[in-house]
Design an enzyme around this catalytic site. Structure first.
Site, mmCIF file in Angstrom:
data_model
loop_
_atom_site.group_PDB
_atom_site.id
_atom_site.type_symbol
_atom_site.label_atom_id
_atom_site.label_comp_id
_atom_site.label_asym_id
_atom_site.label_seq_id
_atom_site.Cartn_x
_atom_site.Cartn_y
_atom_site.Cartn_z
ATOM 1 N N HIS A 43 68.543 9.381 11.474
ATOM 2 C CA HIS A 43 68.196 10.704 10.960
ATOM 3 C C HIS A 43 69.170 11.739 11.530
ATOM 4 O O HIS A 43 69.585 11.638 12.688
ATOM 5 C CB HIS A 43 66.750 11.059 11.325
ATOM 6 N N GLY A 51 59.929 15.929 4.627
ATOM 7 C CA GLY A 51 59.609 16.491 5.946
ATOM 8 C C GLY A 51 58.435 17.451 5.842
ATOM 9 O O GLY A 51 57.274 17.036 5.778
ATOM 10 N N GLY A 52 58.735 18.744 5.775
ATOM 11 C CA GLY A 52 57.701 19.775 5.776
ATOM 12 C C GLY A 52 56.550 19.530 4.805
ATOM 13 O O GLY A 52 55.376 19.676 5.175
ATOM 14 N N ASN A 109 58.159 12.072 6.751
ATOM 15 C CA ASN A 109 58.638 12.112 8.134
ATOM 16 C C ASN A 109 57.989 13.314 8.807
ATOM 17 O O ASN A 109 58.365 14.451 8.555
ATOM 18 C CB ASN A 109 60.176 12.238 8.136
ATOM 19 N N TRP A 110 57.014 13.012 9.659
ATOM 20 C CA TRP A 110 56.250 14.110 10.282
ATOM 21 C C TRP A 110 57.016 14.754 11.434
ATOM 22 O O TRP A 110 56.582 15.777 11.977
ATOM 23 C CB TRP A 110 54.898 13.584 10.788
HETATM 24 P P1 13P Z 1 62.359 18.753 4.933
HETATM 25 O O1 13P Z 1 61.656 18.106 3.766
HETATM 26 O O2 13P Z 1 61.460 19.532 5.814
HETATM 27 O O3 13P Z 1 63.581 19.481 4.489
HETATM 28 O O4 13P Z 1 62.883 17.535 5.870
HETATM 29 C C1 13P Z 1 63.560 16.486 5.305
HETATM 30 C C2 13P Z 1 63.757 15.424 6.327
HETATM 31 O O5 13P Z 1 64.486 15.614 7.284
HETATM 32 C C3 13P Z 1 63.017 14.179 6.170
HETATM 33 O O6 13P Z 1 63.478 13.197 7.047
#
Ligand code: 13P
Length: 263
Positions: free
Chosen positions: A101, A240-241, A9-10
């Site tokens: 989300h 995410g990150g 998820n960018w």
């Molecule tokens: P992080 O991996 O940056 O904690 O984000 C997770 C996320 O919200 C994926 O949808």
């Protein structure tokens, strides 16, 4: 059908050139590596880059590598300035869409009934919803996290027929672990995923529960992916990150493949 999925998820990150480069790098990685049959990779680029990213996935990878929206609206067309119909995502080649989300719930006040409608419309458009659920820190500390997440499923998904529910992917993302660097321990993730399978079994049946893909999300990265993905009820990650850089994301794909092969 239960898959092993590594999804990125960018969020609202990267520019066009970076989005294309990252898609290209993942595509190239997948062209040069054999994934286990049940492993799939999905990216959720920001909306303006979606169509372009779809075009950078080569034909050979099209069954493994999919693209999804980060959100969609509840209508197929009409006077809804700024919104995106699920049919439009489908039209440009998306197969998936994130729904519910925690950032949508928090910043855009998306509630259970709106999410239920989005799930219905996404399914109608032929998209696979990746339904996100998860508790805030105070709920975890109060010990009511399982009941909370079960209610999220029950209020936005349990109106579905068994056939439609079988098309849903679930992502458990404890809000306290998102973007914080604090990840749920493998045991905490496993316990919640197992609890979710139990409520699904109770609502539908054991087969449906066993066949549901349940991803973990929240500070998942190469350093903790193996411990998380080795849990029997964790079917992969919504990242995410660590999905914003080709090296960390492809490393997580490599770890997923290794976990599947040793299962
Ligand atoms: P992080 O991996 O940056 O904690 O984000 C997770 C996320 O919200 C994926 O949808």
């Amino acid at each position: 059908m239960r898959y092993k999925i590594v999804a990125g998820n960018w969020k609202m990150n990267l520019n066009q050139q970076q989005a294309i480069q990252l898609t290209n790098d993942i595509n190239e990685y997948l062209s040069n590596h054999d994934l286990a049959r049940q492993v799939k990779v999905v990216i959720h680029p920001p909306l303006p880059y979606l169509a372009n990213c779809v075009n950078y996935i080569s034909e050979k990878n099209s069954t493994t590598f999919g693209v999804g929206g980060q959100n969609c609206y509840t209508q197929a067309s009409g006077a809804y300035t700024g919104e995106t119909a699920p049919e439009m995502l489908k039209d440009i080649g998306c197969q998936y869409v994130l729904i519910g989300h925690s950032e949508r719930r928090k910043y855009f006040n998306e509630n259970h009934s709106l999410l239920a409608e989005k799930v219905d419309k996404a399914l109608e458009a032929g998209l696979t919803p990746i339904f996100c659920c998860g508790e805030l820190l105070d709920i975890r500390e109060a010990g009511t996290h399982e009941a909370h997440v079960e209610a999220q499923l029950s209020e936005s998904l349990f109106h579905l027929s068994k056939a439609d529910f079988s098309k849903i992917i679930i992502a458990y993302e404890p809000v306290w672990a998102i973007g914080t660097g604090v990840t749920a321990s493998p045991e905490q993730a496993q316990d919640m995923h197992a609890a979710l399978r139990q409520v699904i079994a109770k609502k539908y049946d054991k087969d449906t529960a066993e066949n549901t893909t349940i991803l973990y999300g929240g500070s998942c990265k190469p350093a903790n992916a193996e411990a998380l993905f080795s849990q029997p009820d964790v079917d992969g990650g919504l990242i995410g990150g660590a999905s914003l850089k080709a090296d960390s994301f492809t490393k997580i794909i490599e770890i997923m493949t290794k976990c599947v092969k040793t299962m």
